[in-house]
Design an enzyme around this catalytic site. Sequence first.
Site, PDB file in Angstrom:
ATOM      1  N   ARG A  47       0.880  -0.717  -0.101  1.00 41.84           N
ATOM      2  CA  ARG A  47       0.285  -0.197   0.145  1.00 41.84           C
ATOM      3  C   ARG A  47       1.040   1.531   0.303  1.00 41.84           C
ATOM      4  O   ARG A  47       2.194   1.134   0.598  1.00 41.84           O
ATOM      5  CB  ARG A  47      -0.931  -0.285   1.268  1.00 41.84           C
ATOM      6  CG  ARG A  47      -0.232   0.141   2.455  1.00 41.84           C
ATOM      7  CD  ARG A  47      -0.640   0.646   4.171  1.00 41.84           C
ATOM      8  NE  ARG A  47       0.043   0.542   5.126  1.00 41.84           N
ATOM      9  CZ  ARG A  47       1.018   1.263   5.134  1.00 41.84           C
ATOM     10  NH1 ARG A  47       0.617   2.052   4.528  1.00 41.84           N
ATOM     11  NH2 ARG A  47       0.862   0.978   6.964  1.00 41.84           N
ATOM     12  N   GLY A  48       0.031   2.257  -0.069  1.00 41.65           N
ATOM     13  CA  GLY A  48       0.782   3.518  -0.276  1.00 41.65           C
ATOM     14  C   GLY A  48       1.098   3.870   1.053  1.00 41.65           C
ATOM     15  O   GLY A  48       0.790   3.314   2.175  1.00 41.65           O
ATOM     16  N   ALA A  99      -8.026   1.709   8.993  1.00 43.71           N
ATOM     17  CA  ALA A  99      -8.163   1.775  10.326  1.00 43.71           C
ATOM     18  C   ALA A  99      -8.380   2.648  11.174  1.00 43.71           C
ATOM     19  O   ALA A  99      -8.127   3.771  11.512  1.00 43.71           O
ATOM     20  CB  ALA A  99      -6.802   1.054  10.555  1.00 43.71           C
ATOM     21  N   CYS A 138       3.267   6.848  10.431  1.00 44.15           N
ATOM     22  CA  CYS A 138       2.841   7.424   8.954  1.00 44.15           C
ATOM     23  C   CYS A 138       3.954   8.224   8.533  1.00 44.15           C
ATOM     24  O   CYS A 138       3.867   9.104   7.708  1.00 44.15           O
ATOM     25  CB  CYS A 138       1.062   8.298   8.262  1.00 44.15           C
ATOM     26  SG  CYS A 138      -0.159   6.774   9.293  1.00 44.15           S
TER      27      CYS A 138
END
Length: 207
Positions: free
Chosen positions: A66-67, A148, A164
């Site tokens: 995923r990114g 999430a 992140c």
Amino acid sequence: MKIIHKGLVEYLPTFEAMKTFNAGRNADTEDELWVVEHPPVFTQGLAGKPEHLLIRDDIPVVQIDRGGQITYHGPGQLVVYTMIDFKRRKTSVRNIVSALENSIIATLAEYGIEAAADPKRPGVYVGERKIASLGLRIKNGSVYHGLALNVNMDLSPFTHINPCGYAGMEMTQIADFVQPCPTPDEVAAKLTAHLETQFTPKADNNE
């Protein structure tokens, strides 16, 4: 759109199942939402940097497609994987991201929590604290992975990473604002209803 509740499931087999589902799609494949929780796991996205894992412990780290960068999943966190053919829906990835954000914000509003998206940072926030993460993979005109939402979980593993990629990012959850806290399944019922509303044809055509 089909909604599938998978319960508490290991991350890696779920990741492999997402890739298999996406690879096997055709023009008639129904879009699906997979509602899950995971045992403790860190997932490192395509933009992930090793230095964002600050503390190495017994929680596994899984490199995925995923990114985004590193995040944490654990019990008490509601995860919804969005298996959506955006080309067939004549929409854009940006609209899908907005639909996910809007669904989370609307769900939290039902619990009296005022949340917002941040155009400079992915996810949904209550003030400066992050309550939900988003990450998608785009392939063959479809997206997978998803969102999430922190419901009632141990947030301490987030201190082992830069969530992140943001150093010092503070996390929060529904349990910090609502007592007794709803269960992830109760939150999922509201969230998936909002997602279905967002992904109706009317919403898809509102570009």
